[in-house]
Design a protein around this motif. Structure first.
Motif, PDB file in Angstrom:
ATOM      1  N   ILE A 190       0.935  -1.173   0.013  1.00 14.61           N
ATOM      2  CA  ILE A 190       0.006  -0.041  -0.068  1.00 14.61           C
ATOM      3  C   ILE A 190       0.813   1.273  -0.013  1.00 14.61           C
ATOM      4  O   ILE A 190       0.408   2.292  -0.926  1.00 14.61           O
ATOM      5  N   THR A 191       1.888   1.150   0.792  1.00 15.72           N
ATOM      6  CA  THR A 191       2.855   2.400   1.000  1.00 15.72           C
ATOM      7  C   THR A 191       4.133   2.026   1.388  1.00 15.72           C
ATOM      8  O   THR A 191       4.436   0.958   1.949  1.00 15.72           O
ATOM      9  N   ARG A 209       2.512   4.906  13.441  1.00 16.14           N
ATOM     10  CA  ARG A 209       1.265   4.600  14.427  1.00 16.14           C
ATOM     11  C   ARG A 209       0.307   3.445  13.733  1.00 16.14           C
ATOM     12  O   ARG A 209       0.145   2.839  14.281  1.00 16.14           O
ATOM     13  N   GLU A 210       0.109   3.665  12.406  1.00 17.19           N
ATOM     14  CA  GLU A 210      -0.659   2.682  11.886  1.00 17.19           C
ATOM     15  C   GLU A 210      -0.031   1.178  11.602  1.00 17.19           C
ATOM     16  O   GLU A 210      -0.675   0.186  11.681  1.00 17.19           O
ATOM     17  N   MET A 237      -0.598  -0.202  15.026  1.00 13.88           N
ATOM     18  CA  MET A 237      -1.996  -0.701  14.616  1.00 13.88           C
ATOM     19  C   MET A 237      -2.070  -2.099  14.369  1.00 13.88           C
ATOM     20  O   MET A 237      -2.769  -3.105  14.662  1.00 13.88           O
ATOM     21  N   ILE A 269      -8.434  -1.622   9.242  1.00 10.40           N
ATOM     22  CA  ILE A 269      -8.228  -0.060   9.632  1.00 10.40           C
ATOM     23  C   ILE A 269      -6.966   0.500   9.393  1.00 10.40           C
ATOM     24  O   ILE A 269      -6.839   1.653   8.973  1.00 10.40           O
ATOM     25  N   SER A 270      -5.984  -0.332   9.816  1.00 10.86           N
ATOM     26  CA  SER A 270      -4.468   0.225   9.637  1.00 10.86           C
ATOM     27  C   SER A 270      -4.122   0.328   7.977  1.00 10.86           C
ATOM     28  O   SER A 270      -3.754   1.431   7.705  1.00 10.86           O
ATOM     29  N   LEU A 271      -4.454  -0.706   7.332  1.00 14.29           N
ATOM     30  CA  LEU A 271      -4.067  -0.779   5.825  1.00 14.29           C
ATOM     31  C   LEU A 271      -4.786   0.376   5.089  1.00 14.29           C
ATOM     32  O   LEU A 271      -4.458   1.190   4.388  1.00 14.29           O
ATOM     33  N   THR A 292      -6.065   3.153   6.555  1.00 13.65           N
ATOM     34  CA  THR A 292      -5.752   4.654   6.683  1.00 13.65           C
ATOM     35  C   THR A 292      -4.276   4.887   6.122  1.00 13.65           C
ATOM     36  O   THR A 292      -4.111   5.820   5.586  1.00 13.65           O
ATOM     37  N   MET A 293      -3.448   3.403   5.862  1.00 19.90           N
ATOM     38  CA  MET A 293      -2.274   4.146   5.128  1.00 19.90           C
ATOM     39  C   MET A 293      -2.511   4.249   3.876  1.00 19.90           C
ATOM     40  O   MET A 293      -1.774   5.160   3.178  1.00 19.90           O
ATOM     41  N   ALA A 294      -3.587   3.792   3.226  1.00 22.85           N
ATOM     42  CA  ALA A 294      -3.823   4.108   1.865  1.00 22.85           C
ATOM     43  C   ALA A 294      -4.425   5.535   1.729  1.00 22.85           C
ATOM     44  O   ALA A 294      -3.916   6.146   0.916  1.00 22.85           O
ATOM     45  N   GLU A 340      -1.218   7.759   2.035  1.00 20.70           N
ATOM     46  CA  GLU A 340      -0.423   7.581   0.815  1.00 20.70           C
ATOM     47  C   GLU A 340      -0.854   8.437  -0.224  1.00 20.70           C
ATOM     48  O   GLU A 340      -0.296   8.859  -1.064  1.00 20.70           O
ATOM     49  N   ALA A 357      -5.519  10.922   8.137  1.00 18.71           N
ATOM     50  CA  ALA A 357      -6.387   9.813   8.466  1.00 18.71           C
ATOM     51  C   ALA A 357      -5.848   9.186   9.734  1.00 18.71           C
ATOM     52  O   ALA A 357      -4.761   9.463  10.011  1.00 18.71           O
ATOM     53  N   VAL A 358      -6.747   8.667  10.538  1.00 16.32           N
ATOM     54  CA  VAL A 358      -6.255   8.074  11.511  1.00 16.32           C
ATOM     55  C   VAL A 358      -7.382   7.001  11.998  1.00 16.32           C
ATOM     56  O   VAL A 358      -8.599   6.802  11.677  1.00 16.32           O
ATOM     57  N   SER A 359      -6.799   5.826  12.399  1.00 18.32           N
ATOM     58  CA  SER A 359      -7.651   4.588  12.617  1.00 18.32           C
ATOM     59  C   SER A 359      -7.897   4.400  14.267  1.00 18.32           C
ATOM     60  O   SER A 359      -6.979   4.716  14.771  1.00 18.32           O
ATOM     61  N   PHE A 360      -9.182   3.681  14.439  1.00 17.76           N
ATOM     62  CA  PHE A 360      -9.455   3.579  15.944  1.00 17.76           C
ATOM     63  C   PHE A 360     -10.100   2.153  15.841  1.00 17.76           C
ATOM     64  O   PHE A 360     -10.809   1.891  15.142  1.00 17.76           O
TER      65      PHE A 360
END
Lengths: 409, 409
Positions: free
Chosen positions: A57-58, A64-65, A68, B78-80, B82-84, B87, B92-95
């Motif tokens: 993806i990146t 942080r992610e 996660m 959520i992490s992937l 958010t990375m996308a 990128e 963005a931020v995941s919870f």
């Protein structure tokens, strides 16, 4: 009742079969009448798979992610291991890092543990439960999921052992203990019954990944006795503790070695008080780890410095030095690749001044030239040609009689 | 500024490519000037893989540990995602569920949301961030990780939309909307532009899994407008809202059907006040879901009851009835398999008493015998031979002119 912390690394929980096997080890300790707290890593290569997903993806995932993402790995292991314990008739409960009260600084990817709130674990221990904690992870004061960086699960285990005042912290891994040297290279290598924290730190690169130096330091600071042992073979491992109860007051306890070493020499530097700090802080700021450092003053106003780096870091090192030439004011840089580092380690050296000389003598008799030397209280390191590395380890292992003590089982 | 909640189901985030595609959808909504909160499921079949891992360890995993295990699935997504988004240049931020403030009752596997503390989400929204929340999961007051059961991510999305007073909740899935009947069986099936909450509930088993009934109920209670739409095809989906703004006051809006239905008849029961409750509470306690129920009193002291069950539940149903024969005091049990249920659904029926009769008439003209009937305010269900099912749906679809309105795109 004693509290025992047991840590199972990635290979020790790498499959359902191994998780069931780990459960048996845990039950054995529980049946010995101990309170048991388990720390686990992610299953086998699962972390690599997650890293690979992110990489698709990146190229620059946010730390942080990544935290996660990666913390799911240990969360999977704790649930499966807890199920295995329950299936075998033992009451168990799993905790993520934040549930286990592992508080860290507000940093991602490499956070340090700041505190452990053990209330929840202690509460469940009083109910007779086996506690299964996700290693490598914690929570910051701003409620972010954090990770502890490399060797994080070892650190979690040792920190928990310290916080719970555990009697012992067992590190289950894929080797049976700490050896006098790498048994893949030296047939006579034998497993040590015990080793001191400091010796373990100096031997850290032996059998890479057996135990992270950070965890050893933590254990030393809080005086937590560790045992490195195999999750597959049921035999005693190696105890790591203060330099008491050692099997013998061995002068040399182990021989560490690594290849792919390069020597870099920076020649004709101004001979000033700040020269050393300037050059090495410049390299450190750029993420380059320097190992052995030797300064050689050739005249009153000029000096030369040699240091060893990993060969893979050579190109970056040269680049950084060239970028800072105007500040560093050196005349030229030279480098020699194809080297290896061989070190003898043992706390007995402190009171035994002839050990370094004996090492040089043994190598000289074998016709092995020493390119660099570095000594500490409990370690003598030499840099030699990589071609001689295994032979050097072999003859030093014999010379210091490391194979003479019977293997401890 | 409007808040839009978007939910992406497992197939919509089933691969890295699809996650990148979902990111584009999200960015589109963000670029429209909205605050955007995303809810995601676990990637594709990852939940099944985790269930399979657990099954290799135990046949009866504890619900707590299953929640611990399964919640890693959404955490990975959520992490992937958010990375996308990052990128692609969006903040963005995941919870996880607990970080998003999704509070649930202290139950595992099927917890209900009790409260949503939106502080953390709102705080990040004010910074202009896209919020990515793990669906299906929450935290109980005793700090346990819980899950919401089937359709949980839909419920998370709707509950968040309600708590944030969002303008809209878009459910991205692998179909383009809600259809008048299953387009795999009836060529003329068309996508509805709009449908009421109640109609959606009655049509729940159409295109299984489009939207979980629990989420629809939640949306109805909090009056959250939903749109079911495709994550793959960029076209309008189906709006689900209160029965206003409907495209037309259609008497019948859709035709639902299912096969593998069995009718069970319990004959010669004592005709007492408690007979019905005794028999169905006995079945319910044993986890057996009964659908249509018909009571037929044949004499003053004896009565008969027929009900429909899934054919796969027949054996268990018979067993339970036999085990309780002494209490239930029936004479005998009969059953007929190979049946199907066909239902017409539409809120226009309430004011249109002839609809049921028209349905019976259409079926009779085709020579299709009706074995059972059940009616509600907005639905008429019939049980017929399974062999006639598709034909019955087809002729009812024509008879109620469901294909006559142009397809909405």
């Amino acid at each position: 009742m004693s509290i025992i912390v047991q840590k199972f690394g990635g290979t020790s929980v790498g499959s359902v079969e191994r998780i069931l096997n780990a459960a048996n080890r845990i039950i054995q300790e529980k049946e010995n009448g101990n309170d048991v707290v388990i720390v686990v890593s992610a299953m086998g290569k699962s972390t690599d798979q997650l890293v690979d997903l992110a990489a698709q993806i990146t190229a620059k995932p946010s730390k942080r992610e990544m935290d996660m993402l990666l913390t799911t790995g240990e969360q999977i292991t704790i649930s499966l291991l807890t199920m295995a314990l329950t299936e075998k008739g033992y009451d168990a409960v799993s905790f993520t890092g934040w549930q286990a009260g592992i508080e860290t600084e507000a940093a991602h990817g490499n956070a340090r543990i700041t505190n452990i709130n053990t209330d929840r674990i202690k509460n469940e221990l009083t109910k007779g439960k086996i506690i299964v904690v996700a290693g490598f992870q914690g929570i910051s004061s701003d409620q972010q999921i954090t990770t502890l960086g490399r060797g994080g699960s070892d650190t979690t285990a040792v920190a928990l052992a310290a916080a719970l005042k555990a009697d012992k912290c067992d590190i289950y891994t894929d080797v049976t203990g700490v050896f006098t040297t790498d048994p893949r290279f030296v047939k006579e290598a034998r497993k040590l019954a015990a080793i001191s924290y400091d010796e373990m730190l100096e031997l850290a690169n032996l059998g890479a990944g057996v135990l992270h130096p950070r965890a050893v330091e933590f254990a030393k600071n809080y005086n937590v006795p560790l045992e490195v042992r195999s999750s597959m073979v049921n035999e005693r491992g190696t105890i790591i503790e203060e330099a008491t109860n050692m099997e013998q007051n061995l002068v040399v306890r182990g021989i560490a070695f690594e290849d792919q070493v390069t020597r870099v020499s920076v020649l004709g530097l101004p001979n000033e008080l700040t020269t050393l700090s300037t050059i090495f802080s410049t390299l450190a700021k750029n993420g380059l780890n320097v190992d052995i450092i030797i300064q050689n003053t050739t005249s009153d106003d000029r000096t030369s410095i040699s240091f060893s780096v990993k060969t893979s870091d050579l190109e970056d090192t040269i680049t950084i030095l060239e970028q800072h030439k105007s500040v560093l004011q050196y005349e030229k840089v030279e480098s020699e690749t194809g080297l290896a580092k061989v070190s003898i380690v043992g706390s007995g050296m402190v009171s035994n001044p002839g050990v370094a000389a004996e090492m040089f003598d043994v190598l000289a008799n074998e016709g092995i030239a020493i390119k660099m030397v570095s000594t500490s209280e409990i370690k003598v390191s030499t840099v030699i040609d990589q071609a001689h590395m295994v032979n050097a380890v072999d003859i030093l292992h014999n010379a210091f009689e490391l194979s003479k003590v019977a293997v401890i089982v």
